[in-house]
Design a protein around this motif. Sequence first.
Motif, PDB file in Angstrom:
ATOM      1  N   LEU A 268      51.174   6.303  10.860  1.00  0.00           N
ATOM      2  CA  LEU A 268      50.026   6.452  10.126  1.00  0.00           C
ATOM      3  C   LEU A 268      48.831   7.464  10.806  1.00  0.00           C
TER       4      LEU A 268
ATOM      5  N   ARG B 244      50.295  15.003   5.494  1.00  0.00           N
ATOM      6  CA  ARG B 244      50.157  13.565   4.968  1.00  0.00           C
ATOM      7  C   ARG B 244      51.249  13.083   4.220  1.00  0.00           C
ATOM      8  N   MET B 245      51.597  14.117   3.322  1.00  0.00           N
ATOM      9  CA  MET B 245      52.659  13.724   2.181  1.00  0.00           C
ATOM     10  C   MET B 245      54.189  13.339   2.561  1.00  0.00           C
ATOM     11  N   LEU B 246      54.571  14.175   3.932  1.00  0.00           N
ATOM     12  CA  LEU B 246      55.776  13.918   4.673  1.00  0.00           C
ATOM     13  C   LEU B 246      55.692  12.617   5.053  1.00  0.00           C
ATOM     14  N   ALA B 247      54.629  12.173   5.700  1.00  0.00           N
ATOM     15  CA  ALA B 247      54.583  10.743   6.272  1.00  0.00           C
ATOM     16  C   ALA B 247      54.704   9.722   5.115  1.00  0.00           C
ATOM     17  N   ALA B 248      54.160  10.090   4.130  1.00  0.00           N
ATOM     18  CA  ALA B 248      54.109   9.031   3.085  1.00  0.00           C
ATOM     19  C   ALA B 248      55.614   8.627   2.604  1.00  0.00           C
ATOM     20  N   GLU B 249      56.390   9.960   2.509  1.00  0.00           N
ATOM     21  CA  GLU B 249      57.910   9.771   2.274  1.00  0.00           C
ATOM     22  C   GLU B 249      58.537   9.335   3.460  1.00  0.00           C
ATOM     23  N   MET B 250      58.370   9.382   4.595  1.00  0.00           N
ATOM     24  CA  MET B 250      58.840   8.917   5.696  1.00  0.00           C
ATOM     25  C   MET B 250      58.766   6.981   5.343  1.00  0.00           C
ATOM     26  N   PHE B 251      57.598   6.926   5.012  1.00  0.00           N
ATOM     27  CA  PHE B 251      57.159   5.392   4.920  1.00  0.00           C
ATOM     28  C   PHE B 251      57.979   4.870   3.798  1.00  0.00           C
ATOM     29  N   ALA B 252      58.143   5.617   2.820  1.00  0.00           N
ATOM     30  CA  ALA B 252      59.146   5.093   1.620  1.00  0.00           C
ATOM     31  C   ALA B 252      60.456   5.077   2.290  1.00  0.00           C
TER      32      ALA B 252
ATOM     33  N   VAL C 256      49.146  10.564   8.782  1.00  0.00           N
ATOM     34  CA  VAL C 256      48.261  10.566   7.630  1.00  0.00           C
ATOM     35  C   VAL C 256      46.893  10.860   7.999  1.00  0.00           C
TER      36      VAL C 256
END
Lengths: 99, 97, 316, 480, 92
Positions: B20, B32-40, B23
């Motif tokens: 996080l 930030r988007m990359l981190a979200a993809e990683m979390f997915a 993010v």
Amino acid sequence: MSLVEWLGLLMVLFGLPFFFLGTVGLLRFPDVYTRLHALAKGDNVGLGLVCLGLGLQSGSLAMTLKLLLIWILMLIASATGVGLIARTALSRGVRPWGL
Amino acid sequence: MFEIYVIASLLLMVNILVGLARVLKGPTAADRMLAAEMFATSAVVILLLLATVSGEESLVDVALVFALLSAVTVVTFVSRFWIAGDSGKDRRAGGDS
Amino acid sequence: MDALVPLFDALLGALLLWLAWQSIFAADLFRAVVSFMIFGLLMALAWVRLEAPDIALAEAAIGAGVTGALLLSALGRLPRERYAEAAQHILSHSYWLLFWAPVVLLAWFLWSLEAAPPSPPGLGEMVAIHQPAAGVDNPVTAVLLAFRALDTLLEIGVLLLGSLAIWSLGPSPWSTGPAMPSPALPAMARALFPAFVLVSVYLLWRGSHAPGGAFPAGAVMGAGGVLMLLAGARPWLTGGEQGPWRWLLTLGLGTMLVVASVTQFAGYVFFQYPSDWSGRLITLLELAAGLSIALLLFALYLGGQPPVRWRDRGWQ
Amino acid sequence: MIPDLFQIGPSLLFVAPLFAAIAAFVRPRAGAGIYLVSAGLITVASLALVLMVGTLGAWRMDLGGWVPPLGIGWQVDGLSVAMLLLTALVMGGAGVYRVAEGDAGHSPLFWPLWLFLWGGLNALFLSADLFNLYVTLELVSLAAVALIAMGGRTALVPAWRYFIATLLGSTVFLMGVALLYGQHGSLDMRLLQGALGPAAIELLASLLITLGLLLKGAVFPLHFWLPAAHGRAPSAVSAALSGVVVTAAFYLMVRLWFGPFSPMLTPALALALGAMGAMGILWGGVMALLQRRLKMLIAYSTVSQLGYVLLVFPLVASGILAAQAWHGAVVLILTHGFAKAALFLSAGVLIRSLGHDRIDRLKGPGQGPALAWLAFALGAVSLVGLPPSGGFMAKWWLLQSALAAGAWHWALVILAGSLLTAVYLFRVLGGPTAGAMTPSSDHSTRAMGFTALILALAAWIPGFVPIPLTGALADTWGMP
Amino acid sequence: MTFYLLLATALFLMALYGVFASRHLLRRILALNVMSTAVFLWLVTVARAAPGLDPVPHAMVLTGIVVTVSTTAVAVVLVVRLRASHRRHDLP
């Protein structure tokens, strides 16, 4: 536990570190392009090993196929996504590290 | 064996917590988007592990839906929000869009 | 392992609180939206922990699909200034009652929670008793399409009404094509489209005996439509008055209305299914609703009335 | 087998507007025609239901044959059919007004949205299930916000404010419903009736539900969204919103607090609700007095007039002439709905023929069509509460109850509110009566004025024939 | 299960504060979404605590999610329209 299940467990355990390394890369690498690289490792190899490992343990063909499908879908999404983001970043003028 | 999976999913949660930071920091929207993809991806793995632990098959379906739809978010991101050629915004990789 | 599960819960709860805080109060608006999307992702895990895989499925299908795409598209149309004054206090004149009343009430409630923990009676047993009469194996489907079918009818009505409301506000506000010609995008869309169809058909089929059903299936299909649109495919849905699509958008609501009212003329009460037909009627309703939901969610994403004739972009 | 009228009637009220909405969406060119046919059908069915309840008594329906708490129930009693009739006349009349206005510049999506609003309202007044009520409330809000936004560019901000307020209200309402379900495993109002006690969680749930409804009903401190939304919307939409949509929240408050929540209606709570109503009466009245545009004046008047409904709580809690007060509040909801719709519609006619609604420029000779002014005057008299109008009956009953209980403060508020209403409405009427009025010029303006007149006359009916109405209302479950 | 009830309450209150305290319209939409998620969380927790896993709240939450999606979509589009016609995206 049978040999196949042990093999599965081993693959899952090999897959997981890719995620932790991916996060380390995400946090420590200097720019978008290198972080994309770190992310792709987790998506592709890490998830692949986990899916294969769990598939070996599940013992049902349908479940194994579903797990494989998940991996393939993630591969397609991450391959295209990484390319699109890198392309867009370049065209928006995000300068790669060291240049 | 199941204990290992529970511990693994716990570690993946910690992983998300640490991630996080990206993010928060950015600097570009893509980070930030990359981190979200990683979390997915991490959430998919957690779901798969929990499915194995609990024997609940429908959790694999949830993971399947996540895997299928992760493409939609990235593609919307680059074609509607973080649009190519919108240059000058990220020149110094510090200005957030 | 017994100690690990509460730890998992605690970690999940802390993450959810933090992400909710970020999505409401983050200084940067894009960060707020991304936090909200991650919040949705982790909520799916919370649903799983609470043994509600059907809700996890719906949340995954909608949050990662149409809602996320819509928020990002809208953000792209808004100015990109930074928002430093994230949490300005504007609790002026009349707002105080509305804000403080629930706060005081809930604080008082928390205090009394320990004294008298809620002991929900639930309707689980009653549903289990009557479920065979409804003719489906999945208890949630039985509630949605038999016991509380009126709610589901109105829910599909709300979806249709939402698209009508959006269309009445004007034409679609965002350009439809891909922002950047990239050979990878159409290729990916073409590769993924069969998977979208496959998964939604599978979810629809699963719905009769396990978590799944019309809504997740429709939501996945709708998200597939959004992806195709972004990849440059020419949508079939148009703003003209002709063509079968207006019928298809209303198919779910129309079918439910017909099924609900027709049986009255055979001596049944409103929304009663003849007992031999119950299972088959519910399958029919699921099919019609699933198709409509997919189209309606796609229509919601468009953000306005689609053009009468789409510019032919073909596959780039 | 012969279909059962007790089943067919209510389900027709639910199904017909939704079917018509679909038809009007699929065949937009036939929208007005589809509307007229369905409106006639629904109005006849509503009248039939009033007669059936009045003569045969109230009944309930278990949808799908599933008995609550498993299924969803509908109730057809005096209060519901009164609200259904109000909806039919106001939505029907305002829709005819819209047809008479002609098609120029209208979105073809107006009719589907309008019919969705009608269907949602009918479902709301029939439903006896708290979660189902939440869904119908959302349906009504969505349709209403889209219709407000049809008022053009200046209506967008009011539409947004309304939407946020109503969404917040729904969510708070749903939280209360969730608390109740957790405690009792039931959502049916009648089943909850016996079960609720003065426990902390139940009180909290009922307060959250009430808070949501107070926000949706624009009760005094939470009224901020109403005037602009109702003032900027197209006139037919304003009539429907002020006449029916806002009152739906008051209907639910009356239904819930004299039904399942009645054990929790302590004197202090009743006093608080009554005080909010009284503040609304005075504040709305003063604000209406200060307005410069006619439609804004009428919109503020809604805040003021609906405050009267909340006086029913302290008056009934006092226990003297409780039924009188209850009837007064319900008849007030009805007459206010008719009179307010008439006011908005005649204001619409004036705007159409004069091109503006500035109150100071309304004065002087030759100001607009006589029919519209007549409708405005008749509606205004009922709104003020002069005998023998319906509004008089409502306020008289409330006043009688207040006087009998020795509650001088409430009596004073009732009278002061009427005085304020008289001042701000006759400020508008003072102009044209001095000058000469012209007969309505063209055909469509005449038709529009005529619908306004009919609604204004409907507001007078309870003044002349109170017996059948109260007869039907008497068979309301939970009436004090 | 008390833990999840407390979590739902905290989320509800935080979002309620957010609806009032934030100026940007999109942020208010996000806050309202978090708020309804909190209500759903409450319902599902209640279903979990009931004997034999109560499916009725699950159905209610599924309905609620669909309703929330439609209202969110309309609100988001309204914000975009407001921005286009009034040049503003914050309102008191």
